[in-house]
Design a protein around this motif. Sequence first.
Motif, PDB file in Angstrom:
ATOM      1  N   LYS A 106       0.835  -1.204   0.000  1.00  0.00           N
ATOM      2  CA  LYS A 106       0.000   0.000   0.000  1.00  0.00           C
ATOM      3  C   LYS A 106       0.872   1.258   0.000  1.00  0.00           C
ATOM      4  O   LYS A 106       0.632   2.202  -0.762  1.00  0.00           O
TER       5      LYS A 106
ATOM      6  N   ASP B  89      -5.491   4.223  -7.704  1.00  0.00           N
ATOM      7  CA  ASP B  89      -6.547   4.359  -6.696  1.00  0.00           C
ATOM      8  C   ASP B  89      -7.329   3.067  -6.556  1.00  0.00           C
ATOM      9  O   ASP B  89      -7.682   2.653  -5.446  1.00  0.00           O
ATOM     10  N   SER B  90      -7.589   2.427  -7.699  1.00  0.00           N
ATOM     11  CA  SER B  90      -8.342   1.184  -7.645  1.00  0.00           C
ATOM     12  C   SER B  90      -7.550   0.096  -6.914  1.00  0.00           C
ATOM     13  O   SER B  90      -8.105  -0.671  -6.119  1.00  0.00           O
ATOM     14  N   LYS B  91      -6.244   0.055  -7.150  1.00  0.00           N
ATOM     15  CA  LYS B  91      -5.412  -0.928  -6.436  1.00  0.00           C
ATOM     16  C   LYS B  91      -5.388  -0.629  -4.938  1.00  0.00           C
ATOM     17  O   LYS B  91      -5.431  -1.540  -4.111  1.00  0.00           O
ATOM     18  N   SER B  93      -7.758   0.745  -3.242  1.00  0.00           N
ATOM     19  CA  SER B  93      -9.049   0.291  -2.701  1.00  0.00           C
ATOM     20  C   SER B  93      -9.050  -1.217  -2.507  1.00  0.00           C
ATOM     21  O   SER B  93      -9.540  -1.721  -1.487  1.00  0.00           O
ATOM     22  N   GLN B  94      -8.526  -1.934  -3.497  1.00  0.00           N
ATOM     23  CA  GLN B  94      -8.457  -3.388  -3.373  1.00  0.00           C
ATOM     24  C   GLN B  94      -7.677  -3.787  -2.123  1.00  0.00           C
ATOM     25  O   GLN B  94      -8.059  -4.712  -1.400  1.00  0.00           O
ATOM     26  N   GLU B  96      -7.194  -1.956   0.616  1.00  0.00           N
ATOM     27  CA  GLU B  96      -7.997  -1.623   1.790  1.00  0.00           C
ATOM     28  C   GLU B  96      -9.014  -2.724   2.069  1.00  0.00           C
ATOM     29  O   GLU B  96      -9.207  -3.147   3.206  1.00  0.00           O
ATOM     30  N   GLU B  97      -9.642  -3.170   1.006  1.00  0.00           N
ATOM     31  CA  GLU B  97     -10.659  -4.216   1.119  1.00  0.00           C
ATOM     32  C   GLU B  97     -10.044  -5.506   1.677  1.00  0.00           C
ATOM     33  O   GLU B  97     -10.592  -6.140   2.578  1.00  0.00           O
ATOM     34  N   LYS B 100      -9.367  -5.205   5.344  1.00  0.00           N
ATOM     35  CA  LYS B 100     -10.607  -5.359   6.113  1.00  0.00           C
ATOM     36  C   LYS B 100     -10.979  -6.833   6.257  1.00  0.00           C
ATOM     37  O   LYS B 100     -11.344  -7.290   7.336  1.00  0.00           O
TER      38      LYS B 100
END
Lengths: 121, 121
Positions: A106, B89-91, B93-94, B96-97, B100
Amino acid sequence: MKLINQLSKETGIPIATIRFYEKTGLFAGKKKADVKSNNYTYYDDEVVGKLDLIRDAKSIGFTLSEIKELIDAWYSKQISKEKKLAILDSKLSQIEEKIKELKSVKKQIAFFKSEVENFDW
Amino acid sequence: MKLINQLSKETGIPIATIRFYEKTGLFAGKKKADVKSNNYTYYDDEVVGKLDLIRDAKSIGFTLSEIKELIDAWYSKQISKEKKLAILDSKLSQIEEKIKELKSVKKQIAFFKSEVENFDW
DNA sequence: TTATACCATGAACTATACTTCATACTTTAT
DNA sequence: ATAAAGTATGAAGTATAGTTCATGGTATAA
């Protein structure tokens, strides 16, 4: 006790995949001895729990073989308490490790992003 | 500019795997036009960076096809700044997901553990 | 009762990500 | 000069995780 169609609907996992998991040894349905006319397999709520666990564990990158260990550590009556705790601790470590790796990548992507934002003209 | 053997040693990635990645289009070595006696491929430090990225991204569960997008977003000159930022940005988000999901499964396993510790006698 | 839906089994097929093998040529060390 | 090590290429093989297909029997609703 439900048939495979209902199990599939409850869990959202395709019938063929459920059959594949069962053949792989992740869980087992039961044949009803009193039913003589067919060979249908019945599944209880424990199987639902196992399928939920499979879905979650798969989503974080565990292999089916790792998931089998996890299921055994939680559901098996053949495994000692000590062994179970050892397996669960090992899985927790794996997860910690994965979280660290995710945070590291990240950071790297965030660095890429700031570079693209600031120096790519 | 190094040959594949040296590249493999520097990155720790097997030669056959490097060849496979190159064939897959994740990066490309260069043929030296002035060398006429052989057909050897040469790799520069950018390829080392890409291989490092591949290793890291693979470890967190990205597929080679996702990694290709990431590499393009960082190294490609054919892609607009906007497109690159969208991919990055999409990576993010992935990731982050995934973090989680990992935390959620971690909680579940911690629950299993406490149950095994307290109620399994 | 008959069409539609459901269940079981086995085999083949698919996709991803490699790994191994065979062949042949090149470079390098002795 | 020649054996060992390195490089290239294509094809086949492996492992994981399914998916699809063919076949045949069972259950159910109109």
